[in-house]
Design a protein around this motif. Structure first.
Motif, PDB file in Angstrom:
ATOM      1  N   GLU B  44       0.854  -1.192   0.000  1.00 15.82           N
ATOM      2  CA  GLU B  44       0.000   0.000   0.000  1.00 15.82           C
ATOM      3  C   GLU B  44       0.887   1.239   0.000  1.00 15.82           C
ATOM      4  OE1 GLU B  44      -3.898  -0.746   2.565  1.00 15.82           O
ATOM      5  OE2 GLU B  44      -2.105  -1.401   3.639  1.00 15.82           O
ATOM      6  N   PHE B  45       0.517   2.194  -0.825  1.00 17.52           N
ATOM      7  CA  PHE B  45       1.275   3.432  -0.973  1.00 17.52           C
ATOM      8  C   PHE B  45       1.264   4.238   0.324  1.00 17.52           C
ATOM      9  CE2 PHE B  45       2.848   7.221  -2.968  1.00 17.52           C
ATOM     10  CZ  PHE B  45       2.102   8.275  -2.464  1.00 17.52           C
ATOM     11  N   LEU B  46       2.453   4.754   0.692  1.00 24.94           N
ATOM     12  CA  LEU B  46       2.557   5.634   1.851  1.00 24.94           C
ATOM     13  C   LEU B  46       2.858   7.078   1.441  1.00 24.94           C
ATOM     14  CD1 LEU B  46       4.628   3.460   4.365  1.00 24.94           C
ATOM     15  CD2 LEU B  46       2.153   3.898   4.379  1.00 24.94           C
ATOM     16  N   THR B  47       3.932   7.247   0.636  1.00 27.90           N
ATOM     17  CA  THR B  47       4.356   8.590   0.265  1.00 27.90           C
ATOM     18  C   THR B  47       5.326   8.515  -0.893  1.00 27.90           C
ATOM     19  OG1 THR B  47       5.247  10.690   1.128  1.00 27.90           O
ATOM     20  CG2 THR B  47       6.340   8.671   1.842  1.00 27.90           C
ATOM     21  N   TYR B  48       5.572   9.668  -1.562  1.00 29.20           N
ATOM     22  CA  TYR B  48       6.577   9.662  -2.601  1.00 29.20           C
ATOM     23  C   TYR B  48       7.279  11.011  -2.704  1.00 29.20           C
ATOM     24  CZ  TYR B  48       4.509  12.369  -6.517  1.00 29.20           C
ATOM     25  OH  TYR B  48       4.042  13.365  -7.345  1.00 29.20           O
TER      26      TYR B  48
END
Lengths: 113, 116
Positions: B44-48
């Motif tokens: 799951e995406f957290l940050t970029y």
């Protein structure tokens, strides 16, 4: 919110057979659909990816079939080998913005020798 | 060809402690992503980051989490006051985005965090 649904959760295929994993997505703004392979203790590794302007893409024994109207895509592994035993994830993302990947729940594939 | 490198590979800590993970992306890649993967689930995406700028954070990223990418090179992810629910694999990925089209993200082997 489940944006990408993957099935089956687990799959057992005999060596030499065809493995088929299916995914469905909801967000019509998605325009990039990769498949990743993950072995225990390792990160996901990109296998093959498709954009919605084509209905099929083949790389070696791996083929993605894409049905834009049904919002579905699938991975076919031909001549499945014991070394293909791994967890497979479909994913989707939008070209605009972050290009963050939304993953399916994964399919644990076992190839019996 | 060096891929994405993450350190440490495993971290065991007591609840309430702070932990920091490091990610070294593929050298020419300008985008760096953090994802979290729990057992039996997809990442799951957290940050970029685009270079050194953090451009998006997921609602999964509570204020106990902070990420940095100084000088647009390596990145660190810190979790303060760890909780049982933080136990997961933390994955880093990088890509080179130079134009319009989506570019492949290459993942490291992750840091597995276990909270006692």
């Amino acid at each position: 919110q489940q944006q990408v649904k993957q099935s089956p959760q687990s799959l057992i295929v005999q060596k030499g057979g065809i493995s088929i994993i299916n995914c469905a997505y909801e967000n019509t703004a998605f325009d990039y659909f990769p498949w990743y392979q993950q072995f225990p203790g390792k990160g996901p590794a990109l296998l093959i990816a498709i954009r919605p302007d084509v209905s099929e893409k083949k790389e070696g024994r791996f083929t993605i079939s894409f049905n834009k109207s049904a919002k579905q895509f699938s991975l076919h592994i031909m001549d499945s080998q014991p070394g293909d035993s791994a967890t497979y994830f479909c994913a989707a993302s939008m070209t605009e913005g972050a290009q963050k990947l939304v993953f399916g729940q994964g399919t644990r594939l076992t190839i019996n020798p | 060809d060096t891929g994405v490198s993450q350190d440490p590979r495993h971290k065991i800590t007591k609840r309430g402690q702070n932990v920091t993970f490091r990610c070294d992306p593929i050298s020419e890649h300008n985008r760096l992503y953090w994802y979290r993967q729990t057992l039996g689930q997809g990442p799951e995406f957290l940050t970029y980051f685009q270079n050194e700028a953090q451009l998006e954070k997921s609602r999964l990223l509570s204020d106990r989490f902070s990420a940095e990418r100084p000088k647009g090179s390596f990145s660190t992810l810190e979790i303060q006051r760890t909780e049982q629910g933080d136990s997961a694999m933390y994955l880093c990925a990088s890509s080179l985005v130079t134009g319009v089209w989506n570019q492949p993200q290459h993942f490291g082997d992750g840091t597995r965090l276990s909270i006692l």
